[in-house]
Design a protein around this motif. Sequence first.
Motif, PDB file in Angstrom:
ATOM      1  N   SER A 152       0.834  -1.209   0.000  1.00 23.18           N
ATOM      2  CA  SER A 152       0.000   0.000   0.000  1.00 23.18           C
ATOM      3  C   SER A 152       0.865   1.255   0.000  1.00 23.18           C
ATOM      4  O   SER A 152       0.359   2.363  -0.033  1.00 23.18           O
ATOM      5  CB  SER A 152      -0.937   0.010   1.217  1.00 23.18           C
ATOM      6  OG  SER A 152      -0.190  -0.081   2.416  1.00 23.18           O
ATOM      7  N   SER A 153       2.202   1.052   0.051  1.00 21.35           N
ATOM      8  CA  SER A 153       3.119   2.196  -0.019  1.00 21.35           C
ATOM      9  C   SER A 153       4.482   1.717  -0.482  1.00 21.35           C
ATOM     10  O   SER A 153       4.774   0.516  -0.485  1.00 21.35           O
ATOM     11  CB  SER A 153       3.248   2.868   1.358  1.00 21.35           C
ATOM     12  OG  SER A 153       3.931   2.025   2.272  1.00 21.35           O
ATOM     13  N   THR A 154       5.312   2.686  -0.869  1.00 22.33           N
ATOM     14  CA  THR A 154       6.706   2.384  -1.215  1.00 22.33           C
ATOM     15  C   THR A 154       7.552   3.580  -0.821  1.00 22.33           C
ATOM     16  O   THR A 154       7.039   4.667  -0.570  1.00 22.33           O
ATOM     17  CB  THR A 154       6.841   2.065  -2.715  1.00 22.33           C
ATOM     18  OG1 THR A 154       8.140   1.545  -2.981  1.00 22.33           O
ATOM     19  CG2 THR A 154       6.629   3.312  -3.581  1.00 22.33           C
ATOM     20  N   VAL A 214      12.458  -2.188   4.357  1.00 20.86           N
ATOM     21  CA  VAL A 214      11.729  -3.415   4.733  1.00 20.86           C
ATOM     22  C   VAL A 214      11.856  -4.457   3.625  1.00 20.86           C
ATOM     23  O   VAL A 214      12.163  -5.631   3.874  1.00 20.86           O
ATOM     24  CB  VAL A 214      10.238  -3.110   5.009  1.00 20.86           C
ATOM     25  CG1 VAL A 214       9.425  -4.405   5.138  1.00 20.86           C
ATOM     26  CG2 VAL A 214      10.082  -2.272   6.265  1.00 20.86           C
ATOM     27  N   ASP A 215      11.633  -4.030   2.381  1.00 15.14           N
ATOM     28  CA  ASP A 215      11.727  -4.959   1.249  1.00 15.14           C
ATOM     29  C   ASP A 215      13.129  -5.541   1.123  1.00 15.14           C
ATOM     30  O   ASP A 215      13.301  -6.728   0.817  1.00 15.14           O
ATOM     31  CB  ASP A 215      11.342  -4.239  -0.056  1.00 15.14           C
ATOM     32  CG  ASP A 215       9.846  -3.954  -0.138  1.00 15.14           C
ATOM     33  OD1 ASP A 215       9.085  -4.589   0.605  1.00 15.14           O
ATOM     34  OD2 ASP A 215       9.457  -3.088  -0.946  1.00 15.14           O
ATOM     35  N   SER A 270      11.732  -6.660  17.043  1.00 16.54           N
ATOM     36  CA  SER A 270      12.822  -7.562  16.675  1.00 16.54           C
ATOM     37  C   SER A 270      13.873  -6.787  15.880  1.00 16.54           C
ATOM     38  O   SER A 270      13.599  -5.732  15.321  1.00 16.54           O
ATOM     39  CB  SER A 270      12.295  -8.734  15.858  1.00 16.54           C
ATOM     40  OG  SER A 270      11.638  -8.286  14.697  1.00 16.54           O
ATOM     41  N   ALA A 271      15.093  -7.341  15.830  1.00 21.01           N
ATOM     42  CA  ALA A 271      16.220  -6.638  15.218  1.00 21.01           C
ATOM     43  C   ALA A 271      16.044  -6.402  13.730  1.00 21.01           C
ATOM     44  O   ALA A 271      16.679  -5.513  13.158  1.00 21.01           O
ATOM     45  CB  ALA A 271      17.508  -7.427  15.470  1.00 21.01           C
ATOM     46  N   ASP A 272      15.182  -7.181  13.069  1.00 16.02           N
ATOM     47  CA  ASP A 272      14.961  -7.018  11.626  1.00 16.02           C
ATOM     48  C   ASP A 272      13.828  -6.038  11.326  1.00 16.02           C
ATOM     49  O   ASP A 272      13.351  -5.961  10.197  1.00 16.02           O
ATOM     50  CB  ASP A 272      14.670  -8.378  10.976  1.00 16.02           C
ATOM     51  CG  ASP A 272      13.501  -9.092  11.619  1.00 16.02           C
ATOM     52  OD1 ASP A 272      13.356  -9.019  12.855  1.00 16.02           O
ATOM     53  OD2 ASP A 272      12.721  -9.729  10.897  1.00 16.02           O
ATOM     54  N   THR A 273      13.406  -5.267  12.331  1.00 12.51           N
ATOM     55  CA  THR A 273      12.330  -4.279  12.163  1.00 12.51           C
ATOM     56  C   THR A 273      12.924  -2.921  11.782  1.00 12.51           C
ATOM     57  O   THR A 273      13.854  -2.439  12.438  1.00 12.51           O
ATOM     58  CB  THR A 273      11.527  -4.120  13.469  1.00 12.51           C
ATOM     59  OG1 THR A 273      11.052  -5.394  13.877  1.00 12.51           O
ATOM     60  CG2 THR A 273      10.354  -3.169  13.271  1.00 12.51           C
ATOM     61  N   VAL A 274      12.383  -2.316  10.730  1.00  8.87           N
ATOM     62  CA  VAL A 274      12.848  -0.988  10.310  1.00  8.87           C
ATOM     63  C   VAL A 274      12.051   0.058  11.081  1.00  8.87           C
ATOM     64  O   VAL A 274      11.036   0.582  10.616  1.00  8.87           O
ATOM     65  CB  VAL A 274      12.690  -0.803   8.787  1.00  8.87           C
ATOM     66  CG1 VAL A 274      13.241   0.562   8.366  1.00  8.87           C
ATOM     67  CG2 VAL A 274      13.407  -1.913   8.030  1.00  8.87           C
TER      68      VAL A 274
END
Length: 637
Positions: free
Chosen positions: A28-30, A37-38, A439-443
Amino acid sequence: MATSLKDDFYEAVNGDWIAQATIPSDHSSTGGFMDLVDGVDEKLMNDFKQMQSGKLKVETPELMEFLKFFRLAADFKQRDADGVAPLLPFLKRIESLNNWTDLNEQIIELSLDGFDVPLDLGVEPDLKGDGANKKNVLWAGGLSLILPDKTYYEDTNPAGKQLMDVFTQMMIALFEKLGKTTDEATLIVEAAKRFDASFAPYRKNSEELSDVAKLYNPQSFESFTSAIGQLDAKKMITGLLGTTPDQVIVTEPRFFENYNQFVNAENFEDIKAWMMVNVVRSLSPYLSEEMRQLGGTYGRALSGQKEAMKQEKSAFYLSRSTFNQVVGQYYGNKYFGEEAKQDVHDMVVAMINVYEKRLQQNDWLGQATKEKAITKLKSLKILVGYPDELKEVYKKLKTKTADEGSSLVENVQNFSKIFLEDNLSKFGKEVDRSEWHMSADTVNAYYSPEGNLICFPAAILQAPFYSLKQSASQNYGGIGAVIAHEISHAFDPNGALFDEYGNLDNWWTDDDLSHFHELSQAMVDEFDGLEFAGGKVNGKLVVTENVADDGGMSAALEATKQTANPDLKAFFVNWATIWRTKATKEREQLLLSIDVHAPAKLRANVQVKNFDEFYEAFNVHKDDGMYLEPAKRVQIW
């Protein structure tokens, strides 16, 4: 003709990118955060594919369990073969409830097994502990609404009816797939909506929920439970906790004052239908591809997302959400490491030192308040990168495969029970300030007022936020401003109510607090009513984040000026760059209603107008679009 930096700073910095950017059909966004995240997703999915094929070593038993679960979630051939069968036993448990006696007899088991019952409880830190002695206590909140916010139920909000129509059609179709006739399905869904509508007037809206101090309303256990009529709250609470608490912290008093108006003997069938709708809605994403696609219809309408996420990625997201700290620990160790962890920790400490200097030089705080503020600042706990150790609860997650006679749905419910029991087990115990809530992989990053701590997961520590290839000025305009933003949350209208131990405790003099409220109101006024996405910004809803942005930029600017070759143009340009976003209209309108952050473009554009340095760097004058007269410029910290 290119947009001038002097007229629309955000557009001038990001216009070319916005013009060519395309929102992926399953997004829904970029841009900004979403691009990172991607990138994280791509790295991790590739690594896990290598592990599945044996090309990469699996280092821990917890990661092995995650991979087993991921494999189960990604086996759509098996999920399609199972069809709706895994959901039917869960639905049958609710259908077999004939009256309040039946529900009350099973209330503990139903709660532990993940069914929604009409009393929402949780164990969280007490906001009024005794100094550093903080315990976890029982909280009770309002029930979740079908629509995103109470304001969607107002007649003046056309989106509410449109979204409810989408929800209704989706749920009827799901129940038909489960064997109900259209008439049966319609009756169930309409009854659930009736219950939802009955308590909506008593819920707080997003603006009201953003006022943290008003969420703390202690009631004695006896008065709370005896005021509830049909539902056996005493049995439920003592059964779940294994003990009788002295009190319950109520977040929405008006909801519970009117509780018996919507949870009563007459509407048992409506509540039963609501429970059925909730279990079907929550578990349909874990069934066949047909049910996954159908069950996501409402969510996609809400966000404007055109297509469902691809199968493998949806399986990855499901698995990661369950094993989030396991995946985060792997990401942090591989892609961040101890050296970077220490480097960023040092950056945070340096920014805290800048902040302390600014507090010492502050010209509107009295000395007594100033000293307390510095005490709180020095007490900040810092979490960077990834946790040193994995929480014990993740060692309890054991995936049962299809060969062992288990389905994805059964695993999901089993894991949900383990996490709920873990949460309940914290009751009465000391609050663990070292526990990570991302978590550590969260932006992303966060400040916890009740823990007085700031957390910066590894995944946000990338360009454009932070890179060794960027200048110090660029890094300060990115991660520097983000770090100082989180520090500033300790002194935003909510955070300022908490002391150095994370307790609701007023440490301000009356005069200082009154002046702080005036400055905060000026920030409300600066954003309130600004037009965006066909609506208007609610200045009160976004004030805490805006105060943090303002404070973050102040401190990051100060730090930039202390570097060898400060480049304030590069600082401000990178600030605008980190907020570049292209989103669907639906997502923008949704966030305008419920998000405590201002829209990205306004965060970039409005905040810079508050700083004299911006006008000097870009030679902005009175007739330029980016000009704000000095009397209206807001700076708090």
